[in-house]
Design an enzyme around this catalytic site. Structure first.
Site, PDB file in Angstrom:
ATOM      1  N   VAL A 240      -0.756 -63.597  51.291  1.00 47.02           N
ATOM      2  CA  VAL A 240      -1.536 -63.582  50.049  1.00 47.02           C
ATOM      3  C   VAL A 240      -0.608 -63.385  48.857  1.00 47.02           C
ATOM      4  O   VAL A 240      -0.726 -64.086  47.838  1.00 47.02           O
ATOM      5  CB  VAL A 240      -2.611 -62.486  50.101  1.00 47.02           C
ATOM      6  CG1 VAL A 240      -3.317 -62.357  48.750  1.00 47.02           C
ATOM      7  CG2 VAL A 240      -3.629 -62.789  51.205  1.00 47.02           C
ATOM      8  N   GLU A 279      15.161 -58.703  39.811  1.00 45.17           N
ATOM      9  CA  GLU A 279      15.993 -57.498  39.793  1.00 45.17           C
ATOM     10  C   GLU A 279      16.035 -56.995  41.220  1.00 45.17           C
ATOM     11  O   GLU A 279      15.043 -56.486  41.737  1.00 45.17           O
ATOM     12  CB  GLU A 279      15.414 -56.460  38.822  1.00 45.17           C
ATOM     13  CG  GLU A 279      16.394 -55.348  38.494  1.00 45.17           C
ATOM     14  CD  GLU A 279      16.240 -54.154  39.404  1.00 45.17           C
ATOM     15  OE1 GLU A 279      17.102 -53.999  40.303  1.00 45.17           O
ATOM     16  OE2 GLU A 279      15.293 -53.388  39.227  1.00 45.17           O
TER      17      GLU A 279
END
Length: 520
Positions: A240, A279
């Site tokens: 999902v 990041e």
């Protein structure tokens, strides 16, 4: 194995805080301005990392829910004035700031309960620091930012050629956040993404959903943010969550987490050419030069233990000049044997639990592999012994010091994400720089020296996105943060992080040679 510092049961424990947090938790998602359960009614468990006990449950988004959230964000961007109405955005960010501050102490307990964050860390990067400027900085920058600039030049047949460079939001942003510093990362994504006029689908880590769903409730109940601008969609399903990387209605993925997942998202987003901010992980160094003060050794080493080493920028490789190596190993070993380990509720706890049983196993497996490869375990090396009864099923790893390895060892190259420090030696500054740069990562680092000039010289040679000299702290909403190499793509925070969420459009027009430039 290291022991907990105090085997006696304290009067206030993570059980008590967990019960209070569960009683105030928001279990619903935010989709299109409404707080809702998943379409199927599915939920997933939220477990305390400190005790291993069930805290409560959260709505589990399935494919239908994610589709609704993406559609709502797309509609809000395309059909409302959110992208162009900076005054509305400024007002809404102020409203959200005040709403969070009104529940700051409840949020603090929630972070202690579901993240296992020691309370002392919530006074800094876990909560108080990002709340101070994570939304305020981009809200201020939005009002002063150069949204347009004019370039004058060129042209044909005596006419002026005027070019206007316009900054516009990227569109729909998928913000995917981690479990280690969840509210810090969320605020530093929401702030600039909303200030620049984007709409979002926020997918928090399933180990720590409640801080995100709390923000969803605050947005719905206390701000004028239009329906669909922010959607909060927790899910334990990778399939999902993966829809955010493949759906063509999503323009950008803003992800903080592991390098492996970041690479997978980049591959998923390639077909629709999504903008990526990633990041990712780190294996940062702390370089102790021969002239470093003794306190620098302890400070840089113990910093790895904060929040049980669950920090991507943690300096988990200590490089010490050979003349100081024996001193450093003895000092660090003694310090790690005395680091306060225990219940994150207690004010002096530095090392709480890692986030899950699975993460505890990964950390312990990495230590055992280092041992099998010939490393010496100078301190720690296993689970924490003699825990109080209420922490017996928590996910605790003893602060661990590993020596006797080179930089090519797996334990010196791979991110562990636990309270594990590798100590190695070097002979001169050039070798220290070479070892520091001999890594797939390039996120952060530090150096200690009595000479600021020497330390700055080292800093300029290390290939990392952030670096500290003699205890200098690079953190702040105004300071760009991100990595070189496998530590990521792009920057969070600062002007660079603000522009991360913007596109540039150049519009040119011809005007009579002597005409004035029309107003913007």
């Amino acid at each position: 194995m290291s022991s907990a510092r105090n085997p006696e049961e304290p009067t206030e424990t993570s059980i008590d805080v967990g019960q209070r947090a569960a009683g105030r938790a928001e279990s619903r998602m935010l989709i299109d301005g409404e707080l809702v359960s998943s379409a199927s009614g599915a939920q997933f468990d939220n477990l305390s990392p400190a005790t291993g006990r069930l805290l409560g449950s959260t709505a589990a988004a399935e494919a239908e829910d994610m589709d609704r959230a993406i559609a709502a964000a797309r509609r809000a961007f395309d059909e409302t004035d959110w992208a162009t109405n900076r005054h509305l955005r400024a007002r809404c960010l102020d409203q959200l700031q005040f709403a969070i501050e009104a529940e700051q102490e409840e949020l603090r307990e929630e972070l202690i309960a579901e993240v296992g964050a020691p309370v002392m860390t919530t006074r800094s990067a876990q909560l108080d620091w990002p709340l101070a400027d994570g939304l305020r900085y981009p809200a201020r920058l939005m009002l002063d930012f150069g949204w347009e600039r004019t370039l004058d030049g060129g042209g044909l047949f005596g006419e002026r050629n005027v070019r206007t460079v316009i900054k516009e939001p990227v569109g729909v942003v998928a913000a995917i956040t981690p479990s280690n510093f969840p509210i810090e990362v969320i605020l530093n994504k929401l702030g600039p993404a909303l200030a620049t006029g984007n709409t979002l689908v926020l997918k928090p880590d399933p180990n720590t959903p409640w801080n995100a769903t709390r923000l969803g409730r605050l947005i719905a109940e206390h701000t004028d943010i239009p329906p669909g601008v922010v959607n909060v969609v927790p899910t334990p399903s990778n399939d999902v969550a993966g829809l955010l990387g493949t759906d063509p209605r999503v323009d950008m993925v803003s992800f903080t987490g592991s390098t492996d997942v970041g690479k997978r998202l980049m591959r998923q987003g390639a077909d629709t050419m999504k903008r990526m901010f990633l990041e990712l992980g780190g294996k940062s160094v702390s370089i102790v030069l021969d002239d470093a003060p003794p306190a620098a050794i302890v400070g840089s080493a113990v910093g790895v233990c904060v929040h049980a080493g669950q920090a991507c920028a943690a300096t988990t490789r200590m490089l010490v000049h050979r003349s100081r190596y024996d001193e450093a190993v003895a000092t660090v070993t003694a310090a790690y044997q005395g680091v306060p380990v225990g219940d994150p509720v207690q004010p002096d706890t530095l090392v709480g639990p890692v986030i899950s049983a699975a993460q505890k196993k990964r950390v312990l497996d990495a230590i055992e592999q280092a041992r099998a490869d010939g490393a010496e375990i100078a301190a720690g090396g296993g689970p924490v012994a003699n825990l109080p009864d209420h922490l017996a099923d928590g996910h605790y790893v003893a602060p661990t010091v590993i020596v006797g390895v080179g930089n090519d060892a797996a334990i010196a190259q791979q991110e562990v994400f636990g309270p594990v420090l590798v100590v190695m030696s070097f002979d001169d500054d050039d070798e220290a720089v070479r070892i520091a740069n001999d890594s797939a990562y390039g996120l952060a680092g530090a150096v200690s020296s009595r000479s600021l000039e020497r330390g700055m010289g080292i800093a300029r040679r290390i290939r990392t996105g952030s670096f500290g000299v003699n205890g200098g702290m690079f953190y702040g909403a105004d300071a760009p943060f991100g990595g070189f190499k496998s530590s990521g793509v792009g920057r969070q925070c600062g002007v660079e992080g603000f522009e991360q969420y913007l596109e540039s459009k150049t519009v040119a027009y011809r005007a009579p040679k002597n005409s004035a430039t029309p107003p913007r």
